[in-house]
Design a protein around this motif. Structure first.
Motif, mmCIF file in Angstrom:
data_model
loop_
_atom_site.group_PDB
_atom_site.id
_atom_site.type_symbol
_atom_site.label_atom_id
_atom_site.label_comp_id
_atom_site.label_asym_id
_atom_site.label_seq_id
_atom_site.Cartn_x
_atom_site.Cartn_y
_atom_site.Cartn_z
ATOM 1 N N THR A 253 0.614 -1.218 0.035
ATOM 2 C CA THR A 253 0.003 0.110 0.032
ATOM 3 C C THR A 253 0.883 1.217 0.052
ATOM 4 O OG1 THR A 253 -1.431 -1.194 1.356
ATOM 5 C CG2 THR A 253 -1.930 1.072 0.973
ATOM 6 N N PHE A 254 0.536 2.110 -0.872
ATOM 7 C CA PHE A 254 1.377 3.403 -1.141
ATOM 8 C C PHE A 254 0.787 4.645 -0.989
ATOM 9 C CE2 PHE A 254 3.577 0.016 -2.863
ATOM 10 C CZ PHE A 254 4.947 0.268 -2.823
ATOM 11 N N GLU B 175 3.478 0.743 2.989
ATOM 12 C CA GLU B 175 3.180 -0.252 4.053
ATOM 13 C C GLU B 175 3.064 -1.641 3.203
ATOM 14 O OE1 GLU B 175 3.203 -0.235 7.278
ATOM 15 O OE2 GLU B 175 3.340 1.925 7.826
ATOM 16 N N LEU B 176 3.389 -2.870 3.820
ATOM 17 C CA LEU B 176 3.354 -4.044 3.388
ATOM 18 C C LEU B 176 2.060 -4.649 3.896
ATOM 19 C CD1 LEU B 176 4.440 -6.477 1.747
ATOM 20 C CD2 LEU B 176 5.745 -7.340 3.672
ATOM 21 N N TYR B 177 1.092 -5.187 3.356
ATOM 22 C CA TYR B 177 -0.048 -5.849 3.701
ATOM 23 C C TYR B 177 0.205 -7.134 4.202
ATOM 24 C CZ TYR B 177 -4.835 -7.866 3.588
ATOM 25 O OH TYR B 177 -5.789 -8.573 3.840
ATOM 26 N N LYS C 27 -5.831 -2.597 4.500
ATOM 27 C CA LYS C 27 -5.202 -1.577 3.447
ATOM 28 C C LYS C 27 -5.878 -0.116 3.935
ATOM 29 C CE LYS C 27 -4.879 -4.872 -0.231
ATOM 30 N NZ LYS C 27 -5.797 -5.856 0.242
ATOM 31 N N ASN C 28 -6.994 -0.146 4.232
ATOM 32 C CA ASN C 28 -7.583 1.228 4.500
ATOM 33 C C ASN C 28 -6.922 1.882 5.852
ATOM 34 O OD1 ASN C 28 -9.973 2.347 2.934
ATOM 35 N ND2 ASN C 28 -10.183 0.253 2.911
ATOM 36 N N GLU C 29 -6.548 0.742 6.693
ATOM 37 C CA GLU C 29 -5.883 1.358 8.053
ATOM 38 C C GLU C 29 -4.451 1.722 7.439
ATOM 39 O OE1 GLU C 29 -7.925 -1.031 11.532
ATOM 40 O OE2 GLU C 29 -6.958 -2.408 9.932
ATOM 41 N N HIS C 30 -3.897 1.116 6.524
ATOM 42 C CA HIS C 30 -2.460 1.547 6.097
ATOM 43 C C HIS C 30 -2.545 2.991 5.613
ATOM 44 C CE1 HIS C 30 -0.829 -2.659 5.239
ATOM 45 N NE2 HIS C 30 -0.789 -2.560 6.341
ATOM 46 N N CYS C 31 -3.673 3.193 4.715
ATOM 47 C CA CYS C 31 -4.022 4.570 4.276
ATOM 48 C C CYS C 31 -4.057 5.531 5.405
ATOM 49 C CB CYS C 31 -5.270 4.462 3.379
ATOM 50 S SG CYS C 31 -5.769 6.291 2.573
ATOM 51 N N TYR D 280 10.691 -9.392 6.174
ATOM 52 C CA TYR D 280 9.661 -8.261 6.180
ATOM 53 C C TYR D 280 10.370 -6.655 6.330
ATOM 54 C CZ TYR D 280 6.114 -5.272 8.819
ATOM 55 O OH TYR D 280 5.054 -4.147 9.041
ATOM 56 N N ARG D 281 11.429 -6.806 7.087
ATOM 57 C CA ARG D 281 12.159 -5.636 7.241
ATOM 58 C C ARG D 281 12.806 -5.292 5.829
ATOM 59 N NH1 ARG D 281 16.243 -3.453 12.122
ATOM 60 N NH2 ARG D 281 16.080 -1.385 11.429
ATOM 61 N N ALA D 282 13.242 -6.312 5.194
ATOM 62 C CA ALA D 282 14.296 -6.170 3.827
ATOM 63 C C ALA D 282 13.046 -5.730 2.816
ATOM 64 C CB ALA D 282 14.758 -7.527 3.500
ATOM 65 N N TRP D 283 11.970 -5.903 2.929
ATOM 66 C CA TRP D 283 11.048 -5.514 1.812
ATOM 67 C C TRP D 283 10.817 -4.070 2.061
ATOM 68 C CZ3 TRP D 283 6.567 -2.532 2.052
ATOM 69 C CH2 TRP D 283 5.777 -2.475 0.632
ATOM 70 N N TYR D 284 10.851 -3.411 3.336
ATOM 71 C CA TYR D 284 10.696 -1.861 3.513
ATOM 72 C C TYR D 284 11.952 -1.265 2.912
ATOM 73 C CZ TYR D 284 6.247 -2.206 6.188
ATOM 74 O OH TYR D 284 4.907 -2.354 6.271
#
Length: 392
Positions: A132-133, A148-150, A176-180, A345-349
């Protein structure tokens, strides 16, 4: 590209890297991050660990893997530095923030958050991760400023699986809405300049997101589904398509949403006021976009903004949503956003953050070139040529 352009780009990337170099605990990951950034903007067909390592003369991707998986650096602080750079280069008071998500097709079951799920990237259910961006768009350019990664419920209900992928027990399931909301709140807290928020119907149809935005007086134009219901001006409830169907023919205006990939995006647009009470100088509308070639093709939006907002203002915001798609296309095609080979997880970010930095740099370059072009055009139209001056 010329040698001069390559050298200029290298210097520019180094300048951006210098803004967040202090986020790295040691010199090795600091220098590796600069190499990584240079690789992400280089004209490579693939931008994964192997190719980025080869780009800087390394035989194996061990250094790149350490940078993403284990090195001591703060990827969230770097994200904030990249966001500040974007604001400095293309920021504007009337900018639009855009929430959206995109898929990253993957093989296997071990990459953080991966599962079979629908992704608009493929237009079907695939084995993938979903990011989510938050994009920032102004007249000067557009770039990604948050991510954010879902993590699906199938993961958060299996904490052993989460731990194996580096997902801490404290990380909950979030929609995804909470990510937003998280990303918008970070943007608000940072004081970045913007005037509107927009998103597609996956976000706009969620009423609690609209309420959240209104509580913070954040103006928005959010796409919604055809059967969404709203409170009408007389206090009743109605479907958005029914409200629009009742509008007179003269309510529709032909308006351009600006240039798109295939030229001017011209549609017929109409709006209808809703809600019995407008407070604090803000109003509410349902906005509709109708295809010229097929009048049965209508899209709907729920809007909240200054009472002085005109139809063309709402249209401009609704049409701005395409900018996030351009960000995804450019980031994946030119900055390696989806070329990563990491599971944690952290590597994705970390990879995504550095790819966002590469996109921010390209955006800044394009904005600077556009400004130079505008100056040249102004100079030509403002002053007569030498032969003309001589004749005069």
């Amino acid at each position: 590209m010329t040698v001069e352009q390559v050298e200029s780009w290298s210097e520019g990337v180094a300048g951006l890297h210098a803004r967040f170099a202090h986020r790295f605990g040691r010199s090795e990951p600091r220098e590796r991050a600069l190499d990584y950034l240079n690789g992400l903007v280089a004209p490579l067909e693939k931008k994964n660990g192997w190719t980025l390592s080869e780009q800087v003369g390394q035989l194996r991707p061990d250094g790149v893997q350490r940078l993403l998986n284990h090195s001591d650096w703060d990827e969230n602080a770097v994200r904030d530095d990249v966001r500040d750079f974007v604001v400095e280069t293309i920021g504007a008071k009337n900018a639009v923030l855009i929430c959206d998500d995109t898929g990253f097709l993957k093989k296997g079951t071990k990459s953080a958050g991966v599962q079979r799920q629908y992704t608009g990237t493929a237009g079907r259910t695939e084995n993938c991760q979903i990011g989510t961006f938050l994009a920032y768009a102004s007249a000067r350019g557009r770039a990604l400023i948050d991510r954010e990664l879902y993590i699906p419920v199938s993961w958060t209900d299996d904490r052993e699986r989460c731990r194996a992928a580096g997902i801490d027990d404290e990380i909950p399931f979030a929609t995804k809405n909470e990510h937003c909301k998280w990303m918008l709140q970070r943007a608000v807290d940072a004081g970045i300049p913007f005037a509107w928020v927009t998103a597609d119907e996956a976000y706009g149809q969620v009423k609690h997101l609209r309420v959240w935005l209104e509580e913070r007086r954040i103006a928005h134009v959010l796409a919604t589904k055809v059967n969404d219901t709203v409170t009408t001006a007389d206090g009743g409830d109605a479907r958005v398509d029914q409200l629009v169907a009742a509008l007179p023919r003269q309510a529709w205006k032909r308006v351009s949403g600006g240039q798109g990939a295939h030229g001017e995006r011209i549609y017929d647009w109409a709006r209808v006021a809703i809600r019995p009470y407008w407070e604090n100088g803000f109003g509410h509308w349902v906005l509709a976009r109708r295809s010229i070639s097929d009048p049965t093709e209508i899209a709907y939006y729920v809007c909240y903004g200054s009472v002085a907002s005109r139809l063309k203002d709402l249209v401009k915001v609704a049409a701005a949503r395409w900018a996030v798609e351009e960000c995804f296309q450019t980031a994946k095609g030119e900055c390696g956003l989806d070329h990563y080979q990491v599971r944690l997880y952290r590597a994705w970010y970390r990879h995504i953050t550095l790819a966002m930095a590469a996109l921010a740099y390209l955006t800044a370059v394009r904005a600077a070139e556009a400004a130079k072009g505008a100056e040249r055009t102004t100079s030509k139209t403002s002053y007569p040529s030498a032969s003309r001056r001589s004749a005069d």
